[in-house]
Design a protein around this motif. Structure first.
Motif, PDB file in Angstrom:
ATOM      1  N   LEU A 169       3.074   4.838  -4.255  1.00  0.00           N
ATOM      2  CA  LEU A 169       1.899   4.197  -4.841  1.00  0.00           C
ATOM      3  C   LEU A 169       1.583   2.838  -4.214  1.00  0.00           C
ATOM      4  N   GLY A 170       2.298   2.480  -3.172  1.00  0.00           N
ATOM      5  CA  GLY A 170       2.001   1.245  -2.456  1.00  0.00           C
ATOM      6  C   GLY A 170       2.533  -0.010  -3.107  1.00  0.00           C
ATOM      7  N   VAL A 171       3.539   0.122  -3.972  1.00  0.00           N
ATOM      8  CA  VAL A 171       4.140  -1.040  -4.620  1.00  0.00           C
ATOM      9  C   VAL A 171       5.266  -1.572  -3.734  1.00  0.00           C
ATOM     10  N   PRO A 172       5.320  -2.881  -3.475  1.00  0.00           N
ATOM     11  CA  PRO A 172       6.430  -3.423  -2.678  1.00  0.00           C
ATOM     12  C   PRO A 172       7.764  -3.103  -3.351  1.00  0.00           C
ATOM     13  N   THR A 173       8.624  -2.382  -2.670  1.00  0.00           N
ATOM     14  CA  THR A 173       9.868  -1.931  -3.270  1.00  0.00           C
ATOM     15  C   THR A 173      10.965  -1.815  -2.231  1.00  0.00           C
ATOM     16  N   CYS A 174      12.203  -1.961  -2.703  1.00  0.00           N
ATOM     17  CA  CYS A 174      13.321  -1.558  -1.874  1.00  0.00           C
ATOM     18  C   CYS A 174      13.228  -0.054  -1.641  1.00  0.00           C
ATOM     19  N   LYS A 262       0.707  -4.872  -9.181  1.00  0.00           N
ATOM     20  CA  LYS A 262       0.880  -3.507  -8.689  1.00  0.00           C
ATOM     21  C   LYS A 262       1.755  -2.680  -9.625  1.00  0.00           C
ATOM     22  N   TRP A 263       2.734  -3.312 -10.280  1.00  0.00           N
ATOM     23  CA  TRP A 263       3.485  -2.599 -11.325  1.00  0.00           C
ATOM     24  C   TRP A 263       2.536  -2.101 -12.409  1.00  0.00           C
ATOM     25  N   ILE A 264       1.652  -2.992 -12.856  1.00  0.00           N
ATOM     26  CA  ILE A 264       0.734  -2.636 -13.945  1.00  0.00           C
ATOM     27  C   ILE A 264      -0.180  -1.492 -13.518  1.00  0.00           C
ATOM     28  N   HIS A 354      -5.057 -10.190  -8.027  1.00  0.00           N
ATOM     29  CA  HIS A 354      -4.302  -9.055  -7.492  1.00  0.00           C
ATOM     30  C   HIS A 354      -4.442  -7.821  -8.384  1.00  0.00           C
ATOM     31  N   LEU A 355      -4.607  -8.017  -9.685  1.00  0.00           N
ATOM     32  CA  LEU A 355      -4.768  -6.871 -10.578  1.00  0.00           C
ATOM     33  C   LEU A 355      -6.076  -6.143 -10.290  1.00  0.00           C
ATOM     34  N   ARG A 356      -7.152  -6.907 -10.088  1.00  0.00           N
ATOM     35  CA  ARG A 356      -8.425  -6.270  -9.725  1.00  0.00           C
ATOM     36  C   ARG A 356      -8.265  -5.477  -8.432  1.00  0.00           C
ATOM     37  N   ALA A 357      -7.616  -6.098  -7.446  1.00  0.00           N
ATOM     38  CA  ALA A 357      -7.439  -5.422  -6.156  1.00  0.00           C
ATOM     39  C   ALA A 357      -6.564  -4.186  -6.299  1.00  0.00           C
ATOM     40  N   ALA A 358      -5.539  -4.258  -7.138  1.00  0.00           N
ATOM     41  CA  ALA A 358      -4.636  -3.122  -7.315  1.00  0.00           C
ATOM     42  C   ALA A 358      -5.346  -1.947  -7.975  1.00  0.00           C
ATOM     43  N   PHE A 359      -6.197  -2.218  -8.967  1.00  0.00           N
ATOM     44  CA  PHE A 359      -6.926  -1.126  -9.617  1.00  0.00           C
ATOM     45  C   PHE A 359      -7.962  -0.531  -8.670  1.00  0.00           C
ATOM     46  N   LEU A 360      -8.632  -1.362  -7.882  1.00  0.00           N
ATOM     47  CA  LEU A 360      -9.566  -0.830  -6.898  1.00  0.00           C
ATOM     48  C   LEU A 360      -8.843   0.050  -5.883  1.00  0.00           C
ATOM     49  N   ASN A 361      -7.664  -0.388  -5.472  1.00  0.00           N
ATOM     50  CA  ASN A 361      -6.885   0.387  -4.519  1.00  0.00           C
ATOM     51  C   ASN A 361      -6.456   1.721  -5.110  1.00  0.00           C
ATOM     52  N   ARG A 362      -6.055   1.705  -6.372  1.00  0.00           N
ATOM     53  CA  ARG A 362      -5.627   2.943  -7.020  1.00  0.00           C
ATOM     54  C   ARG A 362      -6.797   3.899  -7.207  1.00  0.00           C
ATOM     55  N   LEU A 363      -7.991   3.367  -7.374  1.00  0.00           N
ATOM     56  CA  LEU A 363      -9.172   4.212  -7.521  1.00  0.00           C
ATOM     57  C   LEU A 363      -9.837   4.536  -6.186  1.00  0.00           C
ATOM     58  N   GLY A 364      -9.345   3.925  -5.100  1.00  0.00           N
ATOM     59  CA  GLY A 364      -9.858   4.244  -3.776  1.00  0.00           C
ATOM     60  C   GLY A 364     -11.290   3.815  -3.544  1.00  0.00           C
ATOM     61  N   VAL A 365     -11.646   2.624  -4.063  1.00  0.00           N
ATOM     62  CA  VAL A 365     -13.013   2.130  -3.881  1.00  0.00           C
ATOM     63  C   VAL A 365     -12.993   0.722  -3.318  1.00  0.00           C
ATOM     64  N   GLN A 366     -14.137   0.325  -2.790  1.00  0.00           N
ATOM     65  CA  GLN A 366     -14.253  -0.984  -2.155  1.00  0.00           C
ATOM     66  C   GLN A 366     -14.620  -2.058  -3.179  1.00  0.00           C
ATOM     67  N   SER A 367     -14.261  -3.270  -2.847  1.00  0.00           N
ATOM     68  CA  SER A 367     -14.628  -4.402  -3.695  1.00  0.00           C
ATOM     69  C   SER A 367     -16.127  -4.657  -3.608  1.00  0.00           C
ATOM     70  N   ALA A 486       2.638  12.524  -1.086  1.00  0.00           N
ATOM     71  CA  ALA A 486       1.696  11.754  -1.886  1.00  0.00           C
ATOM     72  C   ALA A 486       1.434  10.388  -1.269  1.00  0.00           C
ATOM     73  N   LYS A 487       2.483   9.781  -0.744  1.00  0.00           N
ATOM     74  CA  LYS A 487       2.306   8.486  -0.079  1.00  0.00           C
ATOM     75  C   LYS A 487       1.312   8.597   1.068  1.00  0.00           C
ATOM     76  N   SER A 488       1.445   9.661   1.846  1.00  0.00           N
ATOM     77  CA  SER A 488       0.525   9.842   2.978  1.00  0.00           C
ATOM     78  C   SER A 488      -0.900  10.091   2.492  1.00  0.00           C
ATOM     79  N   ALA A 489      -1.043  10.774   1.350  1.00  0.00           N
ATOM     80  CA  ALA A 489      -2.378  11.048   0.836  1.00  0.00           C
ATOM     81  C   ALA A 489      -3.060   9.766   0.360  1.00  0.00           C
ATOM     82  N   TRP A 490      -2.324   8.945  -0.401  1.00  0.00           N
ATOM     83  CA  TRP A 490      -2.919   7.714  -0.917  1.00  0.00           C
ATOM     84  C   TRP A 490      -3.273   6.718   0.180  1.00  0.00           C
ATOM     85  N   SER A 491      -2.453   6.684   1.240  1.00  0.00           N
ATOM     86  CA  SER A 491      -2.601   5.614   2.238  1.00  0.00           C
ATOM     87  C   SER A 491      -3.120   6.079   3.586  1.00  0.00           C
ATOM     88  N   LEU A 492      -3.509   7.345   3.691  1.00  0.00           N
ATOM     89  CA  LEU A 492      -3.941   7.929   4.963  1.00  0.00           C
ATOM     90  C   LEU A 492      -4.948   7.036   5.702  1.00  0.00           C
TER      91      LEU A 492
END
Length: 492
Positions: A169-174, A262-264, A354-367, A486-492
């Motif tokens: 889902l694109g969250v910074p993680t180990c 991004k967690w939220i 960052h929350l606005r940007a994260a929700f836009l990213n999750r919905l795949g739309v532009q600002s 799924a990672k490849s689909a979200w971030s292709l």
């Protein structure tokens, strides 16, 4: 040779000295059965060429990798559920190694000229991060406090799932590099016992915690705080000027705000947001009683022992900010309070941005600008709140990914009849304002499926049951493979 030519050891934390960590010996396990090896993660640091025997030697018996001095149990303190504990540290893990990430030029190309790039200035590119190999379940240390220093196999499996889902889902993680079963029977009060044991290795950007600074402050060691700050600044926030403690705090605040947002957006509940579980790079790690939201519920908690909901889903921004104030308190020993306060006060605006940007990213739309982006954020949460009995968290973003381009897919799908009513109308109008971002991603086969990849507790328990009852690892490995897709689909 066992490691690839791209492997670049750089044990920088070890150079800080014995006051920051204790040399330790790993446990001598009765068995070392390789259960998971993440070759994709290993390739980012030049370790994918290890064969299985070499892998177990380094990540089951912990023979030092080339150029590494041997394991060190890091020293730190921490607030645990806001109660200060000066008796913790690496009690069942250690820092095993540090190395540079393979430069992008090396990762993107297998052509002969890649070798010449490695020989030039690209070898020291700023994009090449310093990464840690940290362990969990590797045995007792001076900070074990009568505990056994071990990890359950189920706990290791759960960490691998959490990291894989967040990464998808694109969250910074180990990333969980390795899981080795170790052949011991463990007694635990929070799961059926005896239970199987394991040792895990994570690949992370840093293991320097807020609590690492707290230990130095507890002992009044201004010199240690200065050394830690400069070490972390130079390695992880090099844009900050040397000696600028407030600038360093501002960088940590910004990174922490981005992570929390991004967690939220991912519907993730970490569960134990103590000061020893947050690090200076804003990368998520150390997954204990984590959960993902089944549906929108602000008070949803992950840990059964979090009876007051201190670290509930919607309280995570508050928890992270509180922890940042503790870090700022440590830095007061080496900086004036006013610029530190200014850095702290930037958390709220940064989090919302960052929350606005994260929700836009999750919905795949532009600002479309702050006002329109906020309308979409508010409308998405309102829809999730109104439909929480019928609509799970993750399908909202799956169904409507790409914005209104997905209207036919969403309305004709298994949840089509759910998308009606006043809250949906507001969501639809807000979504229609925004153009799709890289709409070609909708061509990925994942979006032809009726359901998204999720990580709800029933599935986690089913994956463990297959392992526990029949030693069947195929469902877990299949799930991890689907998350990579799924990672490849979200971030292709």
């Amino acid at each position: 040779m066992p490691v690839s030519s791209a492997y670049r050891p750089e044990p920088r934390f070890f150079q800080l000295g014995a006051e920051y960590g204790d040399a330790v010996k790993p446990a001598d396990f009765p068995q070392t059965i390789l259960r998971l090896r993440n070759d994709r993660a290993a390739a980012t640091v030049g370790l994918e060429t290890l064969n299985d025997a070499e892998w177990i030697a380094h990540f089951g018996r912990f023979e030092p990798l080339p150029g590494q001095p041997g394991p060190v149990a890091m020293r730190y303190h921490g607030h645990q559920f806001r109660v200060y504990n000066p008796e913790i540290g690496d009690g069942r893990g250690f820092l095993a190694a540090q190395m540079r990430e393979v430069p992008q030029a090396d990762k993107d190309s297998k052509r002969p000229q890649a070798a010449s790039l490695r020989e030039g200035s690209d070898r020291d590119t700023k994009q090449s991060r310093l990464l840690d190999l940290g362990t969990k379940g590797s045995g007792q240390t001076p900070w074990s406090r009568h505990a056994d220093g071990r990890l359950t196999l189920k706990g290791g499996m759960r960490e691998a799932l959490a990291a894989a889902m967040l990464e998808s889902l694109g969250v910074p993680t180990c990333r969980i590099l390795s899981l080795v079963e170790t052949g011991e029977d463990l007694e635990r009060h929070d799961e059926p016992s005896p239970t199987r044991s394991a040792v895990m290795v994570r690949l992370s950007h840093s293991h320097i915690r807020f609590g690492t600074f707290q230990r130095a402050a507890y002992y009044g060691r201004k010199d240690q705080i200065e050394a830690l700050m400069e070490h972390a600044r130079a390695l992880y926030h090099p844009a900050v000027a040397p000696g600028d403690a407030a600038g360093f705090l501002a960088a940590v605040v910004e990174a922490s705000a981005a992570l929390t947002a991004k967690w939220i957006a991912a519907g993730f509940v970490h569960g134990v947001l103590n000061t020893d579980n947050l690090n200076v790079t804003g990368e998520s790690f150390d997954y204990g009683p984590w959960r993902f939201l089944p549906h929108y519920e602000p008070g949803f908690t992950a840990a059964y022992f979090d009876q007051d909901g201190l670290y509930a889903f919607a309280r995570q921004p508050e928890a992270v900010f509180w922890n940042l104030t503790q870090l700022a308190g440590c830095l007061k020993l080496i900086a004036e309070p006013e610029p530190l306060a200014a850095a702290l006060n930037a958390f709220g605006p940064a989090y919302i941005r960052h929350l606005r940007a994260a929700f836009l990213n999750r919905l795949g739309v532009q600002s479309l600008g702050e006002a329109a982006d906020q309308r979409l954020l508010d409308a998405t949460l309102a829809l999730a709140r109104e439909k929480k009995e019928a609509l799970r968290w993750e399908p909202i973003f799956f169904d409507w990914f790409g914005g209104f381009s997905s209207a036919a897919r969403a309305l004709g799908g298994v949840r089509g009849k759910t998308y009606q009513g006043e809250a949906f109308d507001a969501f639809r109008f807000a979504l229609m304002e925004h153009e799709p971002d890289r709409p070609e991603r909708l061509e990925h086969p994942m979006f032809a499926a009726p359901e998204p990849e999720e990580m709800l507790i029933d599935e986690v328990e089913a994956l463990w049951s297959a392992i526990d009852a029949g030693d069947d690892w195929a469902p877990l490995k299949a799930k991890l493979a689907r998350l990579e897709t799924a990672k490849s689909a979200w971030s292709l």
